[in-house]
Design a protein around this motif. Structure first.
Motif, mmCIF file in Angstrom:
data_model
loop_
_atom_site.group_PDB
_atom_site.id
_atom_site.type_symbol
_atom_site.label_atom_id
_atom_site.label_comp_id
_atom_site.label_asym_id
_atom_site.label_seq_id
_atom_site.Cartn_x
_atom_site.Cartn_y
_atom_site.Cartn_z
ATOM 1 N N GLN A 69 0.847 -1.186 0.000
ATOM 2 C CA GLN A 69 0.000 0.000 0.000
ATOM 3 C C GLN A 69 0.889 1.245 0.000
ATOM 4 O OE1 GLN A 69 -2.204 -1.128 3.663
ATOM 5 N NE2 GLN A 69 -4.024 -0.690 2.473
ATOM 6 N N PRO A 70 0.684 2.148 -0.959
ATOM 7 C CA PRO A 70 1.444 3.407 -0.968
ATOM 8 C C PRO A 70 0.632 4.527 -0.315
ATOM 9 C CG PRO A 70 0.352 3.122 -3.093
ATOM 10 C CD PRO A 70 -0.123 2.002 -2.200
ATOM 11 N N PHE A 71 1.274 5.314 0.531
ATOM 12 C CA PHE A 71 0.593 6.423 1.198
ATOM 13 C C PHE A 71 1.314 7.733 0.919
ATOM 14 C CE2 PHE A 71 -0.241 2.642 3.760
ATOM 15 C CZ PHE A 71 -1.621 2.695 3.922
ATOM 16 N N ALA A 72 0.547 8.810 0.916
ATOM 17 C CA ALA A 72 1.153 10.140 0.825
ATOM 18 C C ALA A 72 1.886 10.422 2.131
ATOM 19 C CB ALA A 72 0.065 11.186 0.588
ATOM 20 N N ALA A 73 2.991 11.152 2.041
ATOM 21 C CA ALA A 73 3.785 11.450 3.239
ATOM 22 C C ALA A 73 4.343 12.861 3.132
ATOM 23 C CB ALA A 73 4.934 10.444 3.368
ATOM 24 N N PRO A 74 4.743 13.429 4.279
ATOM 25 C CA PRO A 74 5.349 14.759 4.231
ATOM 26 C C PRO A 74 6.691 14.701 3.494
ATOM 27 C CG PRO A 74 4.832 14.091 6.505
ATOM 28 C CD PRO A 74 4.662 12.889 5.636
ATOM 29 N N ARG A 75 7.109 15.840 2.985
ATOM 30 C CA ARG A 75 8.367 15.898 2.244
ATOM 31 C C ARG A 75 9.569 15.592 3.141
ATOM 32 N NH1 ARG A 75 9.208 18.216 -2.634
ATOM 33 N NH2 ARG A 75 7.196 19.252 -2.568
ATOM 34 N N SER A 76 9.530 16.113 4.375
ATOM 35 C CA SER A 76 10.755 16.070 5.186
ATOM 36 C C SER A 76 10.749 15.027 6.303
ATOM 37 C CB SER A 76 11.008 17.444 5.800
ATOM 38 O OG SER A 76 9.850 17.834 6.516
ATOM 39 N N SER A 77 9.562 14.558 6.689
ATOM 40 C CA SER A 77 9.557 13.602 7.805
ATOM 41 C C SER A 77 8.950 12.276 7.360
ATOM 42 C CB SER A 77 8.792 14.167 9.002
ATOM 43 O OG SER A 77 7.459 14.442 8.631
ATOM 44 N N GLY A 78 9.210 11.230 8.141
ATOM 45 C CA GLY A 78 8.756 9.895 7.776
ATOM 46 C C GLY A 78 7.540 9.459 8.584
ATOM 47 N N LEU A 79 6.851 8.429 8.091
ATOM 48 C CA LEU A 79 5.653 7.906 8.760
ATOM 49 C C LEU A 79 5.876 6.548 9.412
ATOM 50 C CD1 LEU A 79 2.893 8.533 6.039
ATOM 51 C CD2 LEU A 79 3.348 9.905 8.070
ATOM 52 N N TRP A 80 6.933 5.847 9.019
ATOM 53 C CA TRP A 80 7.064 4.441 9.379
ATOM 54 C C TRP A 80 7.132 4.219 10.885
ATOM 55 C CZ3 TRP A 80 5.498 0.002 9.011
ATOM 56 C CH2 TRP A 80 6.224 -1.178 9.149
ATOM 57 N N GLN A 81 7.829 5.110 11.590
ATOM 58 C CA GLN A 81 7.965 4.927 13.035
ATOM 59 C C GLN A 81 6.597 4.933 13.716
ATOM 60 O OE1 GLN A 81 11.155 7.276 14.587
ATOM 61 N NE2 GLN A 81 10.632 6.832 16.689
ATOM 62 N N GLU A 82 5.781 5.909 13.347
ATOM 63 C CA GLU A 82 4.443 6.050 13.918
ATOM 64 C C GLU A 82 3.544 4.881 13.518
ATOM 65 O OE1 GLU A 82 1.416 9.572 13.125
ATOM 66 O OE2 GLU A 82 3.504 10.234 13.162
ATOM 67 N N ILE A 83 3.588 4.516 12.228
ATOM 68 C CA ILE A 83 2.722 3.446 11.722
ATOM 69 C C ILE A 83 3.097 2.108 12.359
ATOM 70 C CG2 ILE A 83 2.154 2.119 9.627
ATOM 71 C CD1 ILE A 83 2.058 4.826 8.133
ATOM 72 N N ARG A 84 4.404 1.870 12.561
ATOM 73 C CA ARG A 84 4.831 0.620 13.230
ATOM 74 C C ARG A 84 4.186 0.495 14.605
ATOM 75 N NH1 ARG A 84 9.963 1.936 12.127
ATOM 76 N NH2 ARG A 84 10.623 2.019 14.305
ATOM 77 N N ALA A 85 4.183 1.589 15.355
ATOM 78 C CA ALA A 85 3.606 1.565 16.700
ATOM 79 C C ALA A 85 2.109 1.245 16.632
ATOM 80 C CB ALA A 85 3.827 2.915 17.380
ATOM 81 N N GLN A 86 1.427 1.789 15.627
ATOM 82 C CA GLN A 86 -0.013 1.525 15.486
ATOM 83 C C GLN A 86 -0.284 0.079 15.099
ATOM 84 O OE1 GLN A 86 -1.067 4.480 12.618
ATOM 85 N NE2 GLN A 86 -1.607 5.983 14.182
ATOM 86 N N ILE A 87 0.561 -0.474 14.233
ATOM 87 C CA ILE A 87 0.390 -1.881 13.831
ATOM 88 C C ILE A 87 0.556 -2.781 15.057
ATOM 89 C CG2 ILE A 87 1.399 -3.789 12.486
ATOM 90 C CD1 ILE A 87 2.201 -1.606 10.367
ATOM 91 N N ALA A 88 1.605 -2.517 15.844
ATOM 92 C CA ALA A 88 1.869 -3.325 17.045
ATOM 93 C C ALA A 88 0.673 -3.272 17.988
ATOM 94 C CB ALA A 88 3.131 -2.820 17.740
ATOM 95 N N ASP A 89 0.098 -2.088 18.111
ATOM 96 C CA ASP A 89 -1.055 -1.865 18.966
ATOM 97 C C ASP A 89 -2.269 -2.664 18.483
ATOM 98 O OD1 ASP A 89 -1.884 -0.443 21.202
ATOM 99 O OD2 ASP A 89 -3.030 0.955 19.958
ATOM 100 N N GLN A 90 -2.531 -2.588 17.166
ATOM 101 C CA GLN A 90 -3.684 -3.301 16.581
ATOM 102 C C GLN A 90 -3.541 -4.807 16.773
ATOM 103 O OE1 GLN A 90 -3.451 -1.886 12.560
ATOM 104 N NE2 GLN A 90 -5.141 -0.438 12.785
ATOM 105 N N ILE A 91 -2.319 -5.315 16.542
ATOM 106 C CA ILE A 91 -2.110 -6.762 16.635
ATOM 107 C C ILE A 91 -2.242 -7.220 18.089
ATOM 108 C CG2 ILE A 91 -0.371 -8.594 16.339
ATOM 109 C CD1 ILE A 91 0.362 -7.084 13.689
#
Length: 197
Positions: A69-91
């Motif tokens: 899945q491709p997502f839009a992201a900010p030019r200068s900062s990343g999303l992966w750190q935040e999204i990883r935490a959410q995935i761990a939470d959901q699981i």
């Protein structure tokens, strides 16, 4: 603000931005991503019930499945750190567990996910690897299941497939974390079969 998380050689070895990809390669155009066809690769479009929009691309290859899945992201900062935490939470909420580790793309999560009732013996879990790469103005998430989650040789093949993906962010303004629109390929290459999620 989190730093971007991506392999050092991402702009050479992928996953590539559309501006970095070789324009003459015979990609299958799925809108937000382009996939390079290869022997034994089977494409599935995951369609959301109701809206009928394509929400993910499923790739079956070498005994593994890779959902991207491709997502839009900010030019200068990343999303992966935040999204990883959410995935761990959901699981965790589903009764599963996740283990963070360093993988070929940087940090990844290895998840043990409880198998849904009726899909296997009670109490069984399946393994999945959640991988992510922050690119220029986009974030590409992958979920590897099957052989690629447990067997190093199969993992290398599916990781190579993930690296071969080209993300087409487009120039339209989009809020970060919005799914970059995906669509059916225009050409009948590989004829993907739509599957409901």
């Amino acid at each position: 603000m989190h730093a971007k998380s991506a392999p050092v050689d991402r702009d050479v070895d992928g996953p590539l931005d559309e501006s970095e990809a070789n324009p003459v390669r015979p990609y299958v155009d799925l809108g937000g991503v382009k996939i390079l066809p290869r022997e034994g690769l089977h494409l599935r479009l995951e369609i959301e019930e109701g809206s009928k929009r394509v929400v993910a691309i499923g790739l079956d290859y070498a005994g593994s499945t890779l959902q991207v899945q491709p997502f839009a992201a900010p030019r200068s900062s990343g999303l992966w750190q935040e999204i990883r935490a959410q995935i761990a939470d959901q699981i965790a909420k589903q009764g599963g567990s996740t283990t963070p580790r360093e993988g070929p793309f940087g940090p990844e999560l290895v998840a043990e996910i409880p198998v849904a009732a009726g899909q296997g013996p009670a109490g069984t879990t399946r393994l999945a690897r959640f991988i992510g790469v922050d690119g220029p103005r986009w974030f590409l998430r992958g979920v590897i299941a099957g052989e690629g989650a447990i067997n190093p040789e199969a993992a290398a093949q599916i990781e190579d497939l993930f690296r071969s993906i080209v993300v087409v962010r487009g120039s339209a303004p989009m809020p970060p974390r919005d799914l970059i629109p995906l669509r059916m390929p225009a050409t009948p290459a590989g004829k993907p079969e739509p599957t409901g999620t």
